[in-house]
Design a protein around this motif. Structure first.
Motif, short mmCIF file in Angstrom:
data_model
loop_
_atom_site.label_atom_id
_atom_site.label_comp_id
_atom_site.label_asym_id
_atom_site.label_seq_id
_atom_site.Cartn_x
_atom_site.Cartn_y
_atom_site.Cartn_z
N CYS A 173 0.83 -1.20 0.00
CA CYS A 173 0.00 0.00 0.00
C CYS A 173 0.88 1.26 0.00
O CYS A 173 2.10 1.18 0.11
CB CYS A 173 -0.92 -0.01 1.22
SG CYS A 173 0.01 0.12 2.75
N GLN A 174 0.23 2.40 -0.06
CA GLN A 174 0.97 3.67 -0.15
C GLN A 174 1.75 3.97 1.12
O GLN A 174 2.87 4.46 1.06
CB GLN A 174 -0.03 4.80 -0.47
CG GLN A 174 0.65 6.11 -0.86
CD GLN A 174 1.05 6.93 0.35
OE1 GLN A 174 0.42 6.86 1.40
NE2 GLN A 174 2.11 7.71 0.19
N CYS A 175 1.20 3.66 2.31
CA CYS A 175 1.89 4.05 3.56
C CYS A 175 2.95 3.03 3.96
O CYS A 175 3.75 3.31 4.84
CB CYS A 175 0.88 4.26 4.69
SG CYS A 175 0.29 2.76 5.50
N GLY A 176 2.93 1.85 3.37
CA GLY A 176 3.94 0.84 3.67
C GLY A 176 3.57 -0.12 4.80
O GLY A 176 4.34 -1.03 5.11
N ALA A 177 2.41 0.05 5.43
CA ALA A 177 2.03 -0.83 6.56
C ALA A 177 1.71 -2.24 6.08
O ALA A 177 1.90 -3.20 6.81
CB ALA A 177 0.83 -0.23 7.31
N CYS B 286 -5.53 -1.65 3.22
CA CYS B 286 -4.66 -1.34 4.35
C CYS B 286 -5.49 -0.71 5.47
O CYS B 286 -6.30 0.19 5.23
CB CYS B 286 -3.56 -0.37 3.92
SG CYS B 286 -2.60 0.30 5.32
N CYS C 48 -3.82 3.32 5.70
CA CYS C 48 -4.02 4.29 4.60
C CYS C 48 -5.22 3.94 3.73
O CYS C 48 -5.62 4.72 2.87
CB CYS C 48 -2.75 4.43 3.76
SG CYS C 48 -2.39 3.04 2.67
ZN LIG Z 1 -1.17 1.59 4.04
#
Ligand SMILES: [Zn+2]
Ligand SMILES: [Zn+2]
Length: 153
Positions: free
Chosen positions: A12-16, A79, A82
């Motif tokens: 995902c965009q935030c990396g989580a 996610c 995000c």
């Molecule tokens: Zn994320």
């Protein structure tokens, strides 16, 4: 068209949430259904069919159960932080439908077809040489075969 070395990674965009794709997907194609337009905020979304056993994700996700026009209930996975859309669990057993745009490297993920072209944007051009369906692909075999053909030498 060469496939990369696997595993390939994405997230995902935030990396989580991160995932590993341990082998080639079965196919990549574009979906022009209205739900994909709404969720992606674009003219279509890129579907990447992966085998369950080839796909490993880490990180917290949240689910939304969407009832499709067909009546099928499709679990969508996002996610938890995000809310990036990552993959769907379709009614078909053994596969997930991941969003190809979430791959770290999408250069190799060339779409081999289009589904739901009946609801495509008027300006969206469909390559007639690809495997195209006016509605959903009840049987995905032609899309799998086109992916295999593209990657054999
Ligand atoms: Zn994320
Ligand atoms: Zn769709």
């Amino acid at each position: 068209m060469n496939l990369p070395d696997f595993p390939q990674q994405g997230g995902c965009q935030c990396g989580a949430v991160r995932y590993r794709l341990k082998a080639s997907p079965l196919s990549v194609y574009n979906c022009h259904c209205k739900d994909c337009q709404r969720f992606s905020g674009a003219g279509w979304s890129m579907s990447m069919i992966v085998r369950d056993e080839d796909f490993e994700a880490t990180g917290a996700t949240v689910q939304y159960r969407r009832t499709a026009d067909s009546g099928n209930v499709i679990t969508m996975n996002f996610c938890a932080h995000c809310h990036g859309w990552l993959w769907n669990d379709p009614p078909a057993p053994g596969i997930k439908v991941a969003r190809a745009g979430t791959l770290d490297d999408i250069d190799w993920a060339v779409p081999v077809g289009n589904i739901w072209t009946d609801s495509k944007a008027a300006w969206a051009a469909i390559d007639p040489s690809l495997v195209n369906f006016p509605k959903g692909a009840v049987d995905r075999t032609p899309l799998y075969d086109a992916w295999t053909r593209l990657h054999q030498d």
